[in-house]
Write a protein that holds these residues in place. Sequence first.
Motif: not given
Length: 392
Positions: A180, A188, A235-236, A238-239, A241
């Motif tokens: 990214w 994000y 969540a960040a 696992r993505a 980020l």
Amino acid sequence: MRRYVLSRLGQVILTLLVYITLVYFLLQAMPGDITQMYLANPKIPQAARQELRRQLGLDQGIVMQYLAYLRNFFRGELGVSFSHYPRPVWDILMERLPRTFVLFLTANVLSFYVGYLMGRIIAWRRGKVVDYAATVVGITFWTAFYPLLALVLIWVFAYTLKLLPLNQFIEPKVWQGAPWSANTVFGYMVFGGGALAVCLFLVAYALLGGLRRTRRNVAVAWLSGGALIGLAALAAWRAGLLVYIWDIASHMVLPVCTLTLISFAGTMLLMRDSMLETVQEDYVMAARAKGLPDHIVRDRYAARTAMLPTVTSLVLSLASSMSGGLVTETMFSWPGLGQILFHSALSNDYPLATGALAFTGVFLLVAHFVADILYAVLDPRITHTGHPAAEG
């Protein structure tokens, strides 16, 4: 109320027209001629130079250029940057504005929260040790030379202890091979942080504001907040980020801390003075006479009314920080709106400088408009005509 809002809105539009006119002609009056830097280049063919002059609108008189700029401004077209040709000014501002806004929003909210809490406490304990200590510490930071304080923090936490990055927006070696761009991750981060903040506020309000404040509710609120933050971090991660978000966030720590240390004292002293006046009001004295606990009289009767000037101060400081971040962004090499305004003024990039200043003016006028509406809504002593209500 509608008449009052329309009246204020008309004043805002008129002031904006005057402001844009002054900014446009003042920048045009600056010494030097950027057009010669591009149009007098002998390597550019004559036909190409004429076409470039026509595209930039430089083949018309100054008044026609102003009218064209004014028309395009209200259509959202701010022209093309000279120093970043052929990038539109709008694209450059939209890239830099969120970085400045997030940096100063974070610092302003933190300084407001700390200043509000401290001001409320020291006003209630006037003349005690905590009052003198907080006032001395606050005034010391408030009167500190800002660049010197920034350099001291950089030297201690970045250079000596190596706990935080020196400056810049990102660490380039962290982003090598990243899937990214920094702007995407920052987007994000902004939307995710905003959604998380709303969720935390709703949880805190439901458990602490809407219900009776007990130890159980306080514990549930802290656990719920921690769980939400943990879920967002998971969540960040696992993505993929999390490492990039942390890189950007770590670069924000020093400028945010510097701004907070400088600014919190202003809110604290304003809140203290406002609350010292409020505690003399009859309804506060009546609440005390009823035998209500001290913390309820302080928080629900005195502090709620006294915070009105500090809220106005927060709204206006948010708007003014759009351009007032020049020193901060220069000291920490933060690529925001203040930095681009500084460089565009130095390089005579009129479209970019005018666009940046126009954006600043729009934010300030909108902030004044919001503050006026807040005063009219929250303070019954102010009538919709803008004048104090008559007594009796």
